[in-house]
Scaffold this motif. Structure first.
Motif, PDB file in Angstrom:
ATOM      1  N   GLU A  18       0.837  -1.152   0.039  1.00 19.35           N
ATOM      2  CA  GLU A  18      -0.072   0.026  -0.085  1.00 19.35           C
ATOM      3  C   GLU A  18       0.811   1.130  -0.125  1.00 19.35           C
ATOM      4  OE1 GLU A  18      -2.905  -0.037   3.048  1.00 19.35           O
ATOM      5  OE2 GLU A  18      -4.106  -2.123   1.963  1.00 19.35           O
ATOM      6  N   ASP A  19       2.184   1.055   0.109  1.00 15.66           N
ATOM      7  CA  ASP A  19       3.133   2.335   0.237  1.00 15.66           C
ATOM      8  C   ASP A  19       3.760   2.324  -1.352  1.00 15.66           C
ATOM      9  OD1 ASP A  19       3.115   2.784   2.893  1.00 15.66           O
ATOM     10  OD2 ASP A  19       4.135   0.908   2.963  1.00 15.66           O
ATOM     11  N   ALA A  20       2.927   1.841  -2.266  1.00 12.05           N
ATOM     12  CA  ALA A  20       3.607   1.872  -3.664  1.00 12.05           C
ATOM     13  C   ALA A  20       3.672   3.260  -4.065  1.00 12.05           C
ATOM     14  CB  ALA A  20       2.896   1.125  -4.425  1.00 12.05           C
ATOM     15  N   GLU A  21       2.643   4.027  -3.927  1.00 11.51           N
ATOM     16  CA  GLU A  21       2.717   5.629  -4.399  1.00 11.51           C
ATOM     17  C   GLU A  21       3.901   6.196  -3.978  1.00 11.51           C
ATOM     18  OE1 GLU A  21      -0.787   8.811  -5.194  1.00 11.51           O
ATOM     19  OE2 GLU A  21      -1.298   6.690  -4.983  1.00 11.51           O
ATOM     20  N   PHE A  22       3.889   6.125  -2.769  1.00 12.49           N
ATOM     21  CA  PHE A  22       4.977   6.980  -1.692  1.00 12.49           C
ATOM     22  C   PHE A  22       6.308   6.366  -2.418  1.00 12.49           C
ATOM     23  CE2 PHE A  22       8.317   5.896   1.347  1.00 12.49           C
ATOM     24  CZ  PHE A  22       8.965   7.144   1.482  1.00 12.49           C
ATOM     25  N   MET A  23       6.460   4.926  -2.470  1.00 14.31           N
ATOM     26  CA  MET A  23       7.876   4.433  -2.861  1.00 14.31           C
ATOM     27  C   MET A  23       8.243   4.990  -4.279  1.00 14.31           C
ATOM     28  SD  MET A  23      10.174   3.143  -1.484  1.00 14.31           S
ATOM     29  CE  MET A  23      10.563   1.595  -0.554  1.00 14.31           C
ATOM     30  N   LEU A  24       7.060   5.050  -5.116  1.00  5.14           N
ATOM     31  CA  LEU A  24       7.349   5.511  -6.561  1.00  5.14           C
ATOM     32  C   LEU A  24       7.966   6.757  -6.654  1.00  5.14           C
ATOM     33  CD1 LEU A  24       6.876   4.835  -9.758  1.00  5.14           C
ATOM     34  CD2 LEU A  24       4.845   5.673  -9.501  1.00  5.14           C
ATOM     35  N   ASP A  25       7.441   7.664  -5.751  1.00  2.00           N
ATOM     36  CA  ASP A  25       7.503   9.038  -5.569  1.00  2.00           C
ATOM     37  C   ASP A  25       9.061   9.138  -5.166  1.00  2.00           C
ATOM     38  OD1 ASP A  25       7.443  11.914  -5.481  1.00  2.00           O
ATOM     39  OD2 ASP A  25       6.077  12.005  -3.769  1.00  2.00           O
ATOM     40  N   LEU A  26       9.332   8.605  -3.869  1.00  2.00           N
ATOM     41  CA  LEU A  26      10.492   8.493  -3.488  1.00  2.00           C
ATOM     42  C   LEU A  26      11.846   8.323  -4.117  1.00  2.00           C
ATOM     43  CD1 LEU A  26      12.240   9.155  -0.713  1.00  2.00           C
ATOM     44  CD2 LEU A  26      12.183   6.659  -0.294  1.00  2.00           C
ATOM     45  N   LEU A  27      11.699   6.921  -4.975  1.00  2.00           N
ATOM     46  CA  LEU A  27      12.665   6.270  -5.809  1.00  2.00           C
ATOM     47  C   LEU A  27      12.991   7.074  -6.908  1.00  2.00           C
ATOM     48  CD1 LEU A  27      11.615   2.654  -5.745  1.00  2.00           C
ATOM     49  CD2 LEU A  27      13.545   3.942  -4.611  1.00  2.00           C
ATOM     50  N   ASN A  28      11.950   8.027  -7.496  1.00  2.43           N
ATOM     51  CA  ASN A  28      12.219   8.919  -8.522  1.00  2.43           C
ATOM     52  C   ASN A  28      12.548  10.469  -8.235  1.00  2.43           C
ATOM     53  OD1 ASN A  28      11.866   7.083 -10.905  1.00  2.43           O
ATOM     54  ND2 ASN A  28      10.136   6.546  -9.852  1.00  2.43           N
ATOM     55  N   GLN A  29      13.036  10.621  -6.878  1.00  3.62           N
ATOM     56  CA  GLN A  29      13.454  12.103  -6.454  1.00  3.62           C
ATOM     57  C   GLN A  29      14.797  12.169  -7.209  1.00  3.62           C
ATOM     58  OE1 GLN A  29      11.752  14.571  -5.157  1.00  3.62           O
ATOM     59  NE2 GLN A  29      10.206  13.095  -4.796  1.00  3.62           N
ATOM     60  N   PRO A  30      15.238  13.267  -7.750  1.00  6.92           N
ATOM     61  CA  PRO A  30      16.611  13.575  -8.252  1.00  6.92           C
ATOM     62  C   PRO A  30      17.456  13.139  -7.477  1.00  6.92           C
ATOM     63  CG  PRO A  30      15.178  15.274  -9.172  1.00  6.92           C
ATOM     64  CD  PRO A  30      14.392  14.393  -8.060  1.00  6.92           C
ATOM     65  N   SER A  31      17.220  13.457  -6.055  1.00  8.43           N
ATOM     66  CA  SER A  31      18.123  13.253  -4.980  1.00  8.43           C
ATOM     67  C   SER A  31      18.462  11.756  -4.739  1.00  8.43           C
ATOM     68  CB  SER A  31      17.642  13.995  -3.761  1.00  8.43           C
ATOM     69  OG  SER A  31      16.437  13.708  -3.212  1.00  8.43           O
ATOM     70  N   PHE A  32      17.515  10.968  -5.100  1.00 11.73           N
ATOM     71  CA  PHE A  32      17.610   9.618  -4.847  1.00 11.73           C
ATOM     72  C   PHE A  32      18.687   9.079  -5.704  1.00 11.73           C
ATOM     73  CE2 PHE A  32      16.677   5.206  -4.192  1.00 11.73           C
ATOM     74  CZ  PHE A  32      16.542   4.959  -2.961  1.00 11.73           C
ATOM     75  N   LEU A  44       3.556   2.200 -10.891  1.00  7.45           N
ATOM     76  CA  LEU A  44       2.823   1.580  -9.577  1.00  7.45           C
ATOM     77  C   LEU A  44       3.261   0.367  -9.359  1.00  7.45           C
ATOM     78  CD1 LEU A  44      -0.427   3.456  -8.593  1.00  7.45           C
ATOM     79  CD2 LEU A  44       1.754   3.326  -7.347  1.00  7.45           C
ATOM     80  N   ASP A  45       3.001  -0.725 -10.520  1.00 12.67           N
ATOM     81  CA  ASP A  45       3.408  -2.103 -10.042  1.00 12.67           C
ATOM     82  C   ASP A  45       4.634  -2.447 -10.078  1.00 12.67           C
ATOM     83  OD1 ASP A  45       0.863  -3.007 -10.589  1.00 12.67           O
ATOM     84  OD2 ASP A  45       0.778  -3.478 -12.965  1.00 12.67           O
ATOM     85  N   GLN A  46       5.493  -1.640 -10.590  1.00 12.14           N
ATOM     86  CA  GLN A  46       7.034  -1.957 -10.428  1.00 12.14           C
ATOM     87  C   GLN A  46       7.393  -1.622  -8.771  1.00 12.14           C
ATOM     88  OE1 GLN A  46       8.755   0.521 -13.654  1.00 12.14           O
ATOM     89  NE2 GLN A  46       8.912  -1.315 -14.883  1.00 12.14           N
ATOM     90  N   ALA A  47       6.733  -0.521  -8.480  1.00 14.97           N
ATOM     91  CA  ALA A  47       7.021  -0.032  -7.027  1.00 14.97           C
ATOM     92  C   ALA A  47       6.409  -1.258  -5.999  1.00 14.97           C
ATOM     93  CB  ALA A  47       6.176   1.313  -6.829  1.00 14.97           C
ATOM     94  N   ARG A  48       5.150  -1.737  -6.406  1.00 16.58           N
ATOM     95  CA  ARG A  48       4.649  -2.903  -5.519  1.00 16.58           C
ATOM     96  C   ARG A  48       5.590  -4.140  -5.521  1.00 16.58           C
ATOM     97  NH1 ARG A  48      -0.126  -1.742  -8.389  1.00 16.58           N
ATOM     98  NH2 ARG A  48      -1.177  -0.187  -7.521  1.00 16.58           N
TER      99      ARG A  48
END
Ligand SMILES: CC(C)(COP(=O)(O)OP(=O)(O)OC[C@H]1O[C@@H](n2cnc3c(N)ncnc32)[C@H](O)[C@@H]1OP(=O)(O)O)[C@@H](O)C(=O)NCCC(=O)NCCS
Length: 170
Positions: A18-32, A44-48
């Motif tokens: 259920e945290d997939a949306e957050f994880m997609l956002d975090l993993l694609n931050q330029p800083s990350f 979202l599927d890849q994030a899940r």
């Protein structure tokens, strides 16, 4: 195995799909991408799948992995803190990444310090390390405030960049 840790302002808990949306956002931050890497998670599927393989599978096997950091005041997920047992390093590695909107409010320090304390007292570890790029000032300052000290230069891969190794012994 870690289920839930509380600090004054946050809850550190296991990630779920259920945290997939957050994880997609975090993993694609330029800083990350710049300081940690591009994990190739674009949907979202890849994030899940990422959460299932990189977090949930690890919780089953041992006590390590990335954990979600949630704000108590509104339940929003703002970052991750992790304990990783990497093949390339002898000791357990602590890490953190937060969404930029929440930087410079002491959240990384507060959540990571609680996770470090858990690793020492509940997991019985006697040493924790972290690796960071030489120009990652925010990470270095956070590690130093947590009590880790610079020990030298390491590489995670023969062709990889020089990284700074920080460590603290209980
Ligand atoms: C590293 C990171 C997690 C720090 O998160 P944060 O919540 O902003 O950190 P904190 O607010 O807890 O700061 C802890 C200390 O670090 C220092 N610090 C944090 N960001 C800094 C910055 N950009 N410049 C200089 N010092 C900084 C401050 O000394 C701070 O203490 P202070 O509040 O008493 O001044 C965040 O910058 C991040 O997510 N970066 C991208 C991912 C990353 O690089 N992860 C680490 C990989 S090794």
């Amino acid at each position: 195995m870690l289920n839930r840790l509380e600090t004054d302002r946050m809850v550190v808990r296991r990630l779920t799909t259920e945290d997939a949306e957050f994880m997609l956002d975090l993993l694609n931050q330029p800083s990350f991408h710049r300081f940690i890497g591009d994990r190739g998670v674009k949907t979202l599927d890849q994030a899940r799948t990422y959460i299932e393989e990189r977090a949930i599978a690890g919780y089953e096997k041992n006590s390590f992995g990335p954990f979600a950091v949630e704000l108590k005041k509104d339940g929003s997920v703002i970052g991750i803190v992790s304990l990783l047992d990497r093949d390339e390093l002898e000791d357990v590695d602590i890490g953190f990444a937060f969404l930029p909107a929440h930087w410079r409010q002491g959240f990384a320090l507060e959540a990571s310090s609680a996770l470090m304390e858990y690793a020492f007292s509940d997991l019985g570890l006697d040493r924790i390390i972290a690796v960071t790029q030489t120009d990652n000032i925010a990470s270095i300052k956070t590690l130093e405030k947590m009590g880790l000290a610079y020990e030298g230069v390491v590489r995670l891969a023969a062709e990889g960049p020089d990284l700074q190794l920080y460590a603290v012994n209980r």
